[in-house]
Design an enzyme around this catalytic site. Structure first.
Site, short mmCIF file in Angstrom:
data_model
loop_
_atom_site.label_atom_id
_atom_site.label_comp_id
_atom_site.label_asym_id
_atom_site.label_seq_id
_atom_site.Cartn_x
_atom_site.Cartn_y
_atom_site.Cartn_z
N ASP A 1 -0.04 -0.19 13.89
CA ASP A 1 0.46 0.94 14.68
C ASP A 1 0.71 0.57 16.13
O ASP A 1 1.36 1.32 16.86
CB ASP A 1 -0.51 2.13 14.59
CG ASP A 1 -1.92 1.77 15.03
OD1 ASP A 1 -2.11 1.38 16.19
OD2 ASP A 1 -2.85 1.90 14.20
N ASP B 1 -8.47 -5.31 13.22
CA ASP B 1 -8.28 -3.88 13.02
C ASP B 1 -7.66 -3.70 11.64
O ASP B 1 -6.45 -3.56 11.50
CB ASP B 1 -7.38 -3.31 14.11
CG ASP B 1 -7.10 -1.82 13.92
OD1 ASP B 1 -7.87 -1.16 13.21
OD2 ASP B 1 -6.10 -1.33 14.48
N SER B 2 -8.51 -3.72 10.65
CA SER B 2 -8.03 -3.69 9.26
C SER B 2 -8.44 -2.39 8.57
O SER B 2 -9.23 -1.60 9.10
CB SER B 2 -8.62 -4.86 8.48
OG SER B 2 -10.02 -4.68 8.32
N THR B 3 -7.90 -2.20 7.38
CA THR B 3 -8.41 -1.15 6.51
C THR B 3 -9.79 -1.57 6.02
O THR B 3 -10.28 -2.67 6.30
CB THR B 3 -7.47 -0.94 5.32
OG1 THR B 3 -7.30 -2.20 4.63
CG2 THR B 3 -6.10 -0.46 5.79
N ASP B 4 -10.46 -0.69 5.27
CA ASP B 4 -11.78 -1.01 4.72
C ASP B 4 -11.67 -2.18 3.74
O ASP B 4 -10.56 -2.51 3.29
CB ASP B 4 -12.37 0.22 4.04
CG ASP B 4 -12.82 1.26 5.06
OD1 ASP B 4 -13.48 0.87 6.03
OD2 ASP B 4 -12.51 2.45 4.87
N HIS C 1 -9.09 2.75 19.90
CA HIS C 1 -8.30 1.69 20.52
C HIS C 1 -8.91 1.22 21.85
O HIS C 1 -8.90 0.03 22.16
CB HIS C 1 -6.85 2.16 20.73
CG HIS C 1 -6.08 2.26 19.45
ND1 HIS C 1 -5.21 3.29 19.18
CD2 HIS C 1 -6.07 1.46 18.36
CE1 HIS C 1 -4.68 3.11 17.98
NE2 HIS C 1 -5.19 2.00 17.46
N GLU D 1 0.29 -8.75 11.38
CA GLU D 1 0.20 -7.59 10.50
C GLU D 1 0.95 -7.90 9.21
O GLU D 1 2.11 -8.33 9.24
CB GLU D 1 0.81 -6.36 11.18
CG GLU D 1 1.15 -5.20 10.27
CD GLU D 1 -0.04 -4.59 9.55
OE1 GLU D 1 0.01 -4.46 8.31
OE2 GLU D 1 -1.03 -4.25 10.24
N GLY E 1 -2.73 -12.53 7.78
CA GLY E 1 -3.68 -12.93 8.80
C GLY E 1 -4.58 -14.07 8.35
O GLY E 1 -4.95 -14.93 9.16
N GLN F 1 0.83 -1.20 0.00
CA GLN F 1 0.00 0.00 0.00
C GLN F 1 0.86 1.26 0.00
O GLN F 1 2.06 1.21 0.27
CB GLN F 1 -0.93 0.00 1.21
CG GLN F 1 -0.22 -0.18 2.54
CD GLN F 1 -1.09 -0.81 3.60
OE1 GLN F 1 -2.31 -0.70 3.58
NE2 GLN F 1 -0.47 -1.51 4.55
#
Length: 288
Positions: free
Chosen positions: A87, A158-161, A63, A107, A140, A32
């Protein structure tokens, strides 16, 4: 980017903009486009593929809510799997719970981890070196497919869209494998976008989770830099009779877990209230 302003590109007809004080890093990783920059108000901001992922100013609501809610609803979670969250914020909040014995974080993009450690070290804090943490750079999907049955109590995604690198984390196959590796009272939580702008994200993922989890719900968190109103966090459990604990029970579990009351957003009352959905969001959930 216009002069010293950068414009988020999530929606084609609506955007937010940040005035850049200093661009810290611009690079294309193997997965990305990454931008990390300094602002006067929001502190440092991380964009992936042009979309805000985290800012130093308002990282705390997301969080706190994506971690404390499932762990305290479960009440006895010892093993937690985190997918994404490069992060380090989710890892840090999970490990605030002294009752957690193991937190595995997977990740896919090593650059996100490395740059977060370098430029936003307070978000992950000391969690990177916690002996209970097992940080894996990898896929993952592949990790979940190989994990043993009933090996985790809580899974936090906790991912991107569901576009680009994050798309595979919203599929039937992924949720089926997650159900397999969760313990009998296991809970999964995943970010489901901002329903005012992305209602399909919550609708589709909730229907998919319903195939493998008898209890499917959602709760909300207010995130200033996730534009469009409340953000939805999809919630599912293998326990068909799961009930939301009373606030007094949530408070007792938080005390037992060692949470010391320094949260800025989460509280037992907020956790309880977060499941009271406005109708426009509630209608996105499968109706019995």
């Amino acid at each position: 980017m216009t002069e010293n302003w950068i414009h988020e590109s999530l929606y084609p007809t609506w955007c937010q903009s940040f005035k850049i004080e200093k661009m810290l890093i611009e690079k294309k990783s193997a997965f990305q486009d990454i931008k990390l920059f300094e602002t006067a108000y929001h502190g440092r901001v991380l964009l992936l593929d042009g979309v805000v992922q985290v800012t130093e100013k308002d990282e705390f609501p997301y969080h706190e809510m994506i971690t404390h809610v499932p762990l305290l609803t479960h009440g006895a979670a010892k093993r937690v799997l985190i997918i994404g969250a490069g992060d380090g914020g989710v890892l840090r909040h999970v490990l605030m719970h002294r009752t957690v014995e193991k937190a595995v974080m997977v990740e896919i993009d090593a650059d996100v981890i490395d740059l977060s450690k370098q430029f936003m070290p307070q978000i992950g804090g000391a969690s990177w070196d916690d002996p209970r943490a097992d940080v894996i750079v990898g896929d993952g999907i592949a990790y979940v497919a190989k994990a043993e049955d009933a090996s985790f109590d809580v899974i936090i995604v906790d991912s991107t869209d569901p576009i680009g690198v994050g798309e595979v984390l919203f599929t039937d196959a992924f949720y089926q494998e997650c159900a397999r590796i969760l313990s009998p009272r296991g809970i999964i939580v995943n970010q489901c976008g901002v329903p005012f702008m992305q209602s399909e994200e919550l609708e589709v993922t909730s229907r998919r989770r319903r195939q493998f989890f008898p209890h499917v719900s959602a709760y909300v968190v207010s995130m200033p830099t996730y534009v469009g109103g409340f953000m939805a966090l999809g919630f599912a459990s293998k326990d068909a009779h799961l009930t939301l604990p009373a606030t007094s029970e949530i408070a007792a579990r938080a005390q037992a877990a060692g949470l010391n009351g320094d949260s800025f957003y989460w509280s037992p009352d907020v956790q309880h209230a977060a499941f009271a959905l406005p109708p426009y969001i509630g209608r996105c959930l499968p109706q019995r």
